[in-house]
Design an enzyme around this catalytic site. Sequence first.
Site, PDB file in Angstrom:
ATOM      1  CG  HIS A 269      38.851   9.222  -2.106  1.00  0.00           C
ATOM      2  ND1 HIS A 269      39.549  10.202  -2.733  1.00  0.00           N
ATOM      3  CD2 HIS A 269      38.725   8.223  -3.033  1.00  0.00           C
ATOM      4  CE1 HIS A 269      39.832   9.840  -3.976  1.00  0.00           C
ATOM      5  NE2 HIS A 269      39.337   8.639  -4.174  1.00  0.00           N
ATOM      6  CG  HIS A 309      46.835  14.922  -1.098  1.00  0.00           C
ATOM      7  ND1 HIS A 309      47.568  14.026  -1.834  1.00  0.00           N
ATOM      8  CD2 HIS A 309      45.606  14.965  -1.636  1.00  0.00           C
ATOM      9  CE1 HIS A 309      46.799  13.565  -2.803  1.00  0.00           C
ATOM     10  NE2 HIS A 309      45.603  14.114  -2.711  1.00  0.00           N
ATOM     11  CG  ASP A 365      38.067  17.480  -1.169  1.00  0.00           C
ATOM     12  OD1 ASP A 365      37.373  17.691  -2.168  1.00  0.00           O
ATOM     13  OD2 ASP A 365      38.618  16.396  -0.939  1.00  0.00           O
TER      14      ASP A 365
END
Length: 430
Positions: A269, A309, A365
């Site tokens: 996460h 994702h 990210d």
Amino acid sequence: MTTKNTLSITDNRTGKTYELPITDGTIKAMDLRAIKTDDKDFGMMTYDPAFMNTASCRSAITYIDGDAGILRYRGYDIAELAEKSTHLEVSYLLLHGELPTKPQLDAFSREITMHTFLHENVKDFIDGFRYDAHPMGMLIATVGALSTFYPEAKDIYNKQNRHLQIIRLIAKMPTIAAWSYRHSVGQPFVYPDNDFGYPANFLSMMKKMAEREYKANATLVRALDVLFILHADHEQNCSTSAMRGVGSSQVDPYSAIAAASAALYGPLHGGANEAVLRMLNEIGNVSNVPKFIDEVKNGKGSRLMGFGHRVYKNYDPRAKVIKRLADEVFEVTGKNPLLDIALELERIALQDEYFVKRKLYPNVDFYSGLIYQAMGFPVDMFPVLFAIPRTVGWLAQWAEMLDDSEQKIARPRQIYTGKELRPFVPMEKR
Ligand code: ACO
């Protein structure tokens, strides 16, 4: 054919047919309970580990269409908010449902600014951590500890009181974050400066040394604010579900935010950008990229961090904004040497059948870590930099849950796979 907004289910064990109402494209899991083989049967449940296909709430805050790569806060497109808004304006939007007028935003910003200081005892608390404590561990513990400073925060159904705790949390998270960092590098704590806006104040608390005033570069201040906007909410992800799940026990918001922060700490996460940087460092050189990709594909190496994702199966709209932002930041800071490795990874992965078939694209990210590093943040601070802006998302979702009469304490069911009843075996007979 006449159409009806219902679902008919035939139970082939009994031959009985049930008609369940469909609302918003969903059936109520509890309606399945009526499906029984006999009176003693508990009734049908759904089995959905990791909540792959279960809506746990109704929410009017954030809209995601993973296939189309859409992310909207309260109906506003994320790219437009990132271009035209500020994190505090977006925070107001997430909490109140509408963009603020100028006086509303001024009042909101003033309130936040007035609550950035921490109780002096918090300094002792943070000082109690070992010199090498991870700042995210310190953040989780310290924000949880704030519940002991504000015992009135338990009164969660008092709207005025709830508002005060929300303001405190948004205001104090950057201070806790910066102080956790300063402790981990053995530098004195820097107090908030009320003359600065939200991101500039955070940078000052992180970086100020002997100078009278820390003057952050305007491009970097704006870049940080945009990163905050991009990370502010993401509907029912792991940490938000933790916030709602823990909050559903009616605990105070500081304890619930500590739980949400803990969920964010995990490498799948909020820890992912930290993992991306470690991965890029391990690869070390552009020429090693093909070998690394091969290892990911044949399962010998790790996953390609920053790719994939649960929801976005086309592209992550935040990643697009971030890639542009990276160029602006690198103009000020100089290029991050790991960028070439990242670009090569992305280039190869986007045309490789393994990744294309599985719809694996760079997520938020993949580039955020490179920007944070170029801005001088150590890798350990990355999940902390995520927790600061996500705080408002957690709080907006938490407040929405408290006002939702359909919500109760979160309590999933299970399919028991253990032993049937058996007699206790005395020690000497085991
Ligand atoms: N690298 C290589 N293969 C991957 C990756 C990856 N990053 N992500 C998924 N896969 C593969 C899986 O091995 C699986 O392959 P298989 O069908 O042959 O078994 C397939 O793609 C589907 O993967 P799942 O794990 O079922 O997908 P899920 O939706 O559960 O996982 C997740 C999503 C956790 C984000 C995953 O893609 C991942 O681990 N990515 C790397 C970590 C990361 O970047 N996390 C950040 C998420 S964004 C955020 O939290 C802000």
